[in-house]
Write a protein that holds these residues in place. Structure first.
Motif, short mmCIF file in Angstrom:
data_model
loop_
_atom_site.label_atom_id
_atom_site.label_comp_id
_atom_site.label_asym_id
_atom_site.label_seq_id
_atom_site.Cartn_x
_atom_site.Cartn_y
_atom_site.Cartn_z
N ALA A 461 0.83 -1.21 0.00
CA ALA A 461 0.00 0.00 0.00
C ALA A 461 0.86 1.26 0.00
O ALA A 461 0.51 2.26 -0.65
N ASN A 462 1.98 1.21 0.71
CA ASN A 462 2.89 2.37 0.81
C ASN A 462 3.91 2.44 -0.32
O ASN A 462 4.75 3.34 -0.33
N ARG A 463 3.87 1.48 -1.22
CA ARG A 463 4.81 1.43 -2.34
C ARG A 463 6.26 1.33 -1.86
O ARG A 463 7.16 1.98 -2.37
N GLY A 464 6.49 0.50 -0.81
CA GLY A 464 7.88 0.19 -0.50
C GLY A 464 8.38 0.42 0.90
O GLY A 464 9.56 0.18 1.16
N GLU A 522 -11.99 0.50 -4.37
CA GLU A 522 -10.96 -0.23 -5.11
C GLU A 522 -10.10 -1.02 -4.11
O GLU A 522 -9.35 -0.43 -3.35
N ILE A 523 -10.23 -2.33 -4.16
CA ILE A 523 -9.44 -3.20 -3.30
C ILE A 523 -8.34 -3.85 -4.12
O ILE A 523 -8.58 -4.36 -5.21
N CYS A 524 -7.14 -3.84 -3.57
CA CYS A 524 -6.02 -4.54 -4.19
C CYS A 524 -5.66 -5.71 -3.27
O CYS A 524 -5.27 -5.49 -2.11
N GLY A 525 -5.82 -6.92 -3.76
CA GLY A 525 -5.63 -8.06 -2.87
C GLY A 525 -5.00 -9.24 -3.57
O GLY A 525 -4.83 -9.26 -4.80
N LYS A 526 -4.66 -10.23 -2.77
CA LYS A 526 -4.10 -11.47 -3.32
C LYS A 526 -4.52 -12.63 -2.43
O LYS A 526 -4.34 -12.60 -1.21
N THR A 527 -5.09 -13.65 -3.07
CA THR A 527 -5.49 -14.84 -2.34
C THR A 527 -4.31 -15.79 -2.19
O THR A 527 -3.30 -15.71 -2.89
N GLY A 528 -4.48 -16.72 -1.27
CA GLY A 528 -3.51 -17.79 -1.09
C GLY A 528 -4.22 -19.01 -0.53
O GLY A 528 -5.15 -18.88 0.27
N THR A 529 -3.79 -20.17 -0.97
CA THR A 529 -4.29 -21.42 -0.41
C THR A 529 -3.06 -22.20 0.04
O THR A 529 -2.35 -22.78 -0.78
N ALA A 530 -2.82 -22.16 1.34
CA ALA A 530 -1.60 -22.78 1.87
C ALA A 530 -1.82 -24.27 2.09
O ALA A 530 -2.76 -24.67 2.76
N ALA A 543 -4.80 -7.80 1.59
CA ALA A 543 -5.30 -6.73 0.72
C ALA A 543 -5.09 -5.38 1.38
O ALA A 543 -4.78 -5.27 2.57
N PHE A 544 -5.27 -4.34 0.57
CA PHE A 544 -5.36 -2.99 1.11
C PHE A 544 -6.40 -2.22 0.31
O PHE A 544 -6.74 -2.58 -0.83
N ALA A 545 -6.92 -1.15 0.90
CA ALA A 545 -7.95 -0.35 0.23
C ALA A 545 -8.03 1.02 0.91
O ALA A 545 -7.71 1.15 2.10
N PRO A 546 -8.50 2.02 0.16
CA PRO A 546 -8.65 2.04 -1.31
C PRO A 546 -7.28 2.00 -2.00
O PRO A 546 -6.25 2.16 -1.36
N LYS A 547 -7.31 1.83 -3.29
CA LYS A 547 -6.07 1.76 -4.05
C LYS A 547 -5.28 3.06 -3.92
O LYS A 547 -4.05 3.04 -3.75
N LYS A 548 -5.99 4.19 -4.01
CA LYS A 548 -5.35 5.49 -3.83
C LYS A 548 -5.57 5.94 -2.39
O LYS A 548 -6.68 5.88 -1.88
N ASP A 549 -4.52 6.40 -1.74
CA ASP A 549 -4.58 6.83 -0.35
C ASP A 549 -5.16 5.73 0.55
O ASP A 549 -6.21 5.91 1.17
N ILE A 552 -6.56 1.08 5.00
CA ILE A 552 -6.50 -0.17 5.73
C ILE A 552 -5.74 -1.22 4.92
O ILE A 552 -5.94 -1.34 3.71
N ALA A 553 -4.84 -1.93 5.61
CA ALA A 553 -4.17 -3.11 5.04
C ALA A 553 -4.55 -4.27 5.94
O ALA A 553 -4.58 -4.14 7.17
N ILE A 554 -4.83 -5.41 5.34
CA ILE A 554 -5.40 -6.49 6.14
C ILE A 554 -4.88 -7.85 5.67
O ILE A 554 -4.58 -8.04 4.48
N ALA A 555 -4.76 -8.77 6.61
CA ALA A 555 -4.48 -10.17 6.30
C ALA A 555 -5.43 -11.03 7.11
O ALA A 555 -5.64 -10.79 8.30
N VAL A 556 -5.98 -12.03 6.45
CA VAL A 556 -6.87 -12.99 7.11
C VAL A 556 -6.34 -14.38 6.85
O VAL A 556 -6.00 -14.73 5.71
N TYR A 557 -6.26 -15.17 7.90
CA TYR A 557 -5.79 -16.55 7.78
C TYR A 557 -6.79 -17.44 8.52
O TYR A 557 -6.93 -17.33 9.74
N VAL A 558 -7.49 -18.27 7.78
CA VAL A 558 -8.47 -19.17 8.38
C VAL A 558 -7.99 -20.60 8.16
O VAL A 558 -7.87 -21.05 7.01
N GLU A 559 -7.72 -21.29 9.24
CA GLU A 559 -7.18 -22.64 9.14
C GLU A 559 -8.24 -23.62 8.64
O GLU A 559 -9.42 -23.53 8.99
N ASN A 560 -7.77 -24.55 7.79
CA ASN A 560 -8.61 -25.66 7.31
C ASN A 560 -9.89 -25.19 6.64
O ASN A 560 -10.92 -25.85 6.74
#
Length: 600
Positions: A461-464, A522-530, A543-549, A552-560
């Motif tokens: 989100a912060n570009r680096g 505008e949400i920028c996100g990426k899924t994963g299946t571990a 993910a983070f949102a909105p794309k501009k400014d 919120i940046a977020i990660a969700v991990y739900v087991e099984n």
């Protein structure tokens, strides 16, 4: 009797009188020890415990307060009870407990000193016995406070308090704590123990032979006032926190939401968990034992302690490293036939944008191979060694493989394998890319904590760059966090390389997580299946949102819970909407997450 004998007797009497007079003068006037001993017999120190600092959320809502309780103190030497059984029933202990306590105090040579008989009597119970205690010499009350949690949430992050043990006393180099004091054990209560605890005071009271207080000693000259602890202002949004806990109820996993521009933690959820109120008060020990025996491990703080393979969310970082190293360009087309590694993306040509959008395993297999094998040495094994060392340097710049330094104790650093790790398994210079290729898609020996995943989203989100995630944004009246949480940490990737990755993340939702799309946000996100060798795969989404400014940046991990586009992405999407809009416009998605039927 002759005159000489008479004078001798008179002289002896005078001499003895002078000796006694001198001794009395020494005891009463010159020797301070006797004076103090006499005063101690008539003086009783009464500890005044300070109010512990309270904690507010980012919007000024009180999330931790103090509740008054009372310790019943006993001086065994002064106790006079006609009906011991009636007394014990009144204060809520058995006769045997009372007798055993007095016996223990006698053995500890505390027979003439005040000691705790009954701990933490609630206000309503104390009100019933307060006036009755006047009929029982040898007992007095010391007021204390215990923690109260009006929202019953945020347990693992806030932590709890308990009576300090001998190990804690031994570690106290400044000798502040005394036996019977309470101290923060985990979470914020432990991290910010010093500003929260305040400073105890003491009042010296004169008492008569039966222990009745007759007034202040020496007009209060030696009394000291207690100093309240400092209040804390948390970065948590308690409304968002409660909503996140509701969404994750009945599941096993984590949610971490961060404000990218500051590193402030907006929400941090560990599930399963517990109501923090049960670890406050005199039932703490019993409830703590119950929690420790729970096989679901509710005391385990998953956001900062659980380590998982990140899965496909790591592909965003692989793309950035490859772009920085110049082994690919954003638009370069690489043909992938799906034969190198298992894949759900169809065969065809992929560039950075398409590779992230469709999460192509084969594309990132080839990208990672270019990062590792750059032909910087003619020996293939040494070349892989050079490549991995260089790759790991970039990964560390994103806060991975080490602790971020969050202000909650017991944070884990995850694991990013280095050359020494593979040397132990294969031997030095006896491994190459074909032994480590699973790292290309966030699998293998790589482990991350949920807070590191959320921080990765914040860096994107912060570009680096990022600020160290923290849960306290101010102490007392200060509106600034501690200095270590104001410092920018740069990833080492040029900001220009983030645009193609972020553009692809925005479109990735349509490719792998359609449920996460929110109209007008505008949400920028990426899924994963571990992959999980012990059962159903884990669902991951960042993910983070909105794309501009971004807010919120977020990660969700739900087991099984299977695919990342189901449980994790749906939960994150609801969280984003709740925080940005303040309301939910997709009740059907909320019902889907609450029901938790993700595997079908």
């Amino acid at each position: 009797m002759n005159n000489n004998s008479k004078y001798i007797i008179q002289f002896a009497i005078i001499l003895v009188s002078l000796i006694f007079t001198g001794r009395l003068f020494s005891i009463q006037i010159l020797d301070k020890n006797y004076k103090l001993a006499a005063e101690d017999n008539a003086m009783r120190p009464i500890i005044e415990y300070p109010y512990r600092g309270v904690i507010y959320d980012r919007n000024g809502k009180l999330i931790v307060h103090n509740t008054p309780v009372y310790d019943l103190m006993v001086i065994p030497k002064e106790v006079k009870i006609k009906d011991t059984l009636a007394f014990c029933q009144m204060v809520g202990i058995t006769k045997k407990e009372f007798e055993d306590r007095l016996k223990t105090l006698k053995k500890q040579h505390r027979y003439a000193l005040p000691s705790v008989l009954v701990k933490q009597i609630p206000s309503e119970e104390f009100a019933k016995i307060q006036s009755l205690l006047l009929d029982y010499p040898g007992f007095n009350i010391v007021a204390r406070t215990v923690r109260g949690y009006p929202y019953g949430s945020l347990a693992n992050a806030l932590g709890y308090m308990r009576e300090i043990d001998q190990k804690g006393l031994d570690r106290d180099t400044v000798n502040y704590y005394k036996k019977g004091d309470y101290i923060g054990i985990s979470g914020v209560e432990a991290s910010y123990e010093e500003p929260l605890r305040g400073k105890r005071g003491v009042q010296y009271k004169m008492v008569n032979a039966i222990g009745v207080v007759k007034g202040s000693f020496n007009n209060g000259t030696f009394d000291t006032l207690s100093i309240p602890g400092q209040n804390l202002h948390a970065s948590i949004d308690i409304t968002l926190q409660n909503y996140a806990e509701k969404l994750l109820n009945g599941k096993r996993g984590s949610v971490v939401a961060i404000e990218p521009s500051t590193g402030e933690i907006l929400s941090i959820v560990s599930r399963p968990s517990y109501n923090p109120n049960i670890l406050s008060g005199r039932d703490l020990s019993k409830n703590y034992r119950t929690l420790t025996q729970d096989t679901l491990k509710p005391l385990f703080n998953r956001p900062i302690m659980a380590t998982y393979p990140p899965g496909s969310i790591f592909k965003t970082l692989q793309a950035l490293i490859a772009l920085q190293e110049g082994v690919i360009t954003p638009g370069e087309q690489i043909y992938c036939d799906g034969l190198l590694i298992g894949d759900h993306a169809p065969p065809g040509y992929y560039n950075v944008h398409r590779g992230i959008k469709y999460s192509s395993n084969n594309y990132f297999f080839k990208v990672f191979r270019r990062i590792i094998n750059q032909k910087k040495h003619e020996n293939t094994f040494i070349d892989a060694r050079i490549g991995l060392t260089n790759w790991r340097k970039y990964v560390a710049g994103f806060g991975l493989g080490h602790r971020l330094g969050v202000d909650i104790p017991n944070e884990k650093g995850g694991h990013i394998p280095d050359t020494s790790y593979y040397d132990r398994f294969y031997g030095k210079n006896r491994w190459k890319f074909s032994n480590i290729y699973s790292l290309s898609i966030g699998q293998g020996e790589m482990l991350m904590t949920p807070i590191q995943m959320a921080n990765l989203a914040a860096i994107l989100a912060n570009r680096g760059y990022y600020y160290t995630p923290h849960i306290i944004k101010g102490v007392a009246d200060e509106n600034q966090p501690l200095p270590e949480y104001r410092k920018k940490h740069f990833s080492g990737i040029d900001s220009s390389y983030f645009s193609p990755v972020i553009d692809a993340m925005q479109e990735a939702l349509a490719g792998t997580a359609g449920r996460a799309i929110i109209r007008d946000i505008e949400i920028c996100g990426k899924t994963g299946t571990a992959e999980n060798p012990h059962g159903e795969d884990h669902s991951v989404f960042m993910a983070f949102a909105p794309k501009k400014d971004p807010k919120i940046a977020i990660a969700v991990y739900v087991e099984n819970a299977g695919w990342g586009g189901r449980a994790a992405a749906s939960t994150a999407s609801l969280m984003i909407e709740k925080y940005i809009r303040g309301e939910i416009t997709r009740p059907w998605l909320e019902d889907y997450v609450l029901q938790g039927k993700f595997i079908y």
